[in-house]
Design an enzyme around this catalytic site. Structure first.
Site, mmCIF file in Angstrom:
data_model
loop_
_atom_site.group_PDB
_atom_site.id
_atom_site.type_symbol
_atom_site.label_atom_id
_atom_site.label_comp_id
_atom_site.label_asym_id
_atom_site.label_seq_id
_atom_site.Cartn_x
_atom_site.Cartn_y
_atom_site.Cartn_z
ATOM 1 N N HIS A 64 0.825 -1.210 0.000
ATOM 2 C CA HIS A 64 0.000 0.000 0.000
ATOM 3 C C HIS A 64 0.858 1.258 0.000
ATOM 4 O O HIS A 64 1.915 1.317 0.634
ATOM 5 C CB HIS A 64 -1.048 -0.005 1.118
ATOM 6 N N ASP A 177 5.327 2.786 7.229
ATOM 7 C CA ASP A 177 4.129 1.985 6.948
ATOM 8 C C ASP A 177 3.371 2.731 5.848
ATOM 9 O O ASP A 177 2.647 3.656 6.131
ATOM 10 C CB ASP A 177 3.290 1.853 8.221
ATOM 11 N N GLU A 207 -5.278 1.782 2.068
ATOM 12 C CA GLU A 207 -5.219 0.586 2.920
ATOM 13 C C GLU A 207 -5.567 0.946 4.356
ATOM 14 O O GLU A 207 -6.267 0.217 5.047
ATOM 15 C CB GLU A 207 -3.810 -0.028 2.846
ATOM 16 N N GLU A 208 -5.063 2.100 4.790
ATOM 17 C CA GLU A 208 -5.175 2.502 6.205
ATOM 18 C C GLU A 208 -6.612 2.777 6.647
ATOM 19 O O GLU A 208 -6.880 2.887 7.835
ATOM 20 C CB GLU A 208 -4.308 3.741 6.472
ATOM 21 N N ASP A 230 4.275 -5.621 3.528
ATOM 22 C CA ASP A 230 3.916 -4.544 4.459
ATOM 23 C C ASP A 230 4.936 -4.497 5.594
ATOM 24 O O ASP A 230 5.982 -5.135 5.514
ATOM 25 C CB ASP A 230 2.485 -4.795 4.987
ATOM 26 N N HIS A 318 2.838 4.042 12.712
ATOM 27 C CA HIS A 318 1.683 4.927 12.948
ATOM 28 C C HIS A 318 2.026 6.100 13.876
ATOM 29 O O HIS A 318 1.141 6.754 14.401
ATOM 30 C CB HIS A 318 0.452 4.165 13.466
HETATM 31 ZN ZN LIG Z 1 0.601 -1.083 6.485
#
Ligand SMILES: [Zn+2]
Length: 347
Positions: A64, A177, A207-208, A230, A318
């Site tokens: 992603h 990420d 994706e998130e 990922d 994140h």
């Molecule tokens: Zn991810």
């Protein structure tokens, strides 16, 4: 370009979920030399196709392109920017961050502010300040002034963190990420050269916020098998129990046995483990993970697609800045490429 250079370019680009075009353009540029054709679907997933033999399996790789970030929600009459969160971000890490608002008139810097601690009441100081009580200060005098410099509702906002290689093959930066997974995908195509399978390397969007791009792309690509590339939480820091996050940075790619959206197809898991063992690539196994990846959505597309996940253990995902070991990226690409090369032994 080296892994370090590619990660630097991708990490510094803005791809807040739903606004991935900067990353999309870079991915097209990076994937083009190693693919026969590049398609961009209607949602702007990037699909790089490497043609194989007609009877061999078609494999989809999914990395992603989006990152968690913020979006301009409203602008106060005094010119302060209120924002919404795009993807899972802990409110506690927002305060005092430097951010970039990507406006129609270019990038504008700002800082996330709140009521100063000196004038907070005792009880207030103990509480977490939630994002709706925070604001971004762009130095504007009024709502009109903020509009004049280009700030508008809906503009994406990313953390202002520049990629840095710390030495010892360890790097820090934003959006690891999943720019790390994007690098693994580019490096995999680089290593593949010729293969019997048709490989569709897909840079997915959104994706998130619910694996949305992967859902549409998997339906279009209609692969026989798929691998999500990922990151996973590296739990090798103080205060984290091995039970909760067993993957360690610098110890090789993590293969998911089960997470909240996918139980890896046993044949896929066997295929990946055998490939790693045969090539003596270090790897780690993870089960019972709470998060998930694009593989969760791809696996239930059409009549079902056997899926697996190869993730790079990454610290502090994140949050505004993550940490990764570049060797893990290299090993993840080498495992993905090896697995594709020896697919006939398993499928
Ligand atoms: Zn991810």
């Amino acid at each position: 370009m080296s892994i370090n250079e590619i990660l630097e370019v991708l990490s510094n680009a803005c791809g807040v979920t739903g606004r991935e075009s900067q990353v999309k353009d870079i991915m097209v540029h990076l994937l083009k030399p190693y693919s026969d054709e590049i398609q961009i679907d209607k949602l702007e997933n990037v699909i790089a196709v490497k043609n194989g033999k007609p009877k061999a399996p078609k494999i989809m790789l999914a990395a992603h392109m989006d990152e968690v970030g913020l979006m301009v929600k409203t602008i106060t009459k005094d010119g302060f920017v209120k924002f919404s969160k795009m993807g899972g971000i802990d409110d506690r890490i927002l305060l005092a961050q430097k951010v970039i608002i990507y406006t129609q008139k270019g990038a504008r810097l700002g800082i996330i502010g709140s009521k100063p601690p000196h004038i907070q009441k005792e009880e207030e100081r103990k509480k977490i300040i939630t994002y709706d009580d925070l604001f971004i200060d762009v130095g504007a005098e009024s709502k009109e002034d903020a509009s004049k410099i280009g700030v508008a509702i809906g503009d994406p906002i990313a953390f202002d963190i520049k990629y840095t290689n710390l030495g010892n093959d360890v790097a820090i930066g934003k959006a690891f990420d999943n720019r790390v997974g994007c690098v693994v995908m580019v490096e995999t195509l680089k290593l593949l050269k010729r293969t019997d399978c048709t490989v569709c390397a897909v840079g997915t969007i959104q994706e998130e916020v619910g694996l949305r791009g992967a859902a549409a792309a998997a339906f279009g690509v209609d692969p026989d098998l798929a691998l999500a590339l990922d990151v996973t939480i590296a739990g090798d820091v103080p205060g984290v129990r091995e039970f909760d996050a067993s993957a360690k940075m610098g110890k090789g790619p993590a293969l998911t046995i089960s997470d909240s959206g996918l139980i890896t197809h046993p044949k896929v898991l066997r295929w990946l483990i055998d490939s790693a063992e045969e090539k003596k690539i270090p790897f780690q196994l993870e089960s019972g993970l709470l998060g998930s990846t694009d593989a969760a959505r791809i696996s239930i597309t059409r009549q079902g697609i056997p899926c697996g996940t190869i993730s790079v253990p990454t610290r502090y995902i994140h949050s505004p800045v993550g940490m990764v070991h570049l060797k893990d990226i290299e090993d993840s690409a080498s495992l993905t490429a090896t697995a594709i090369q020896r697919i006939a032994k398993h499928f």
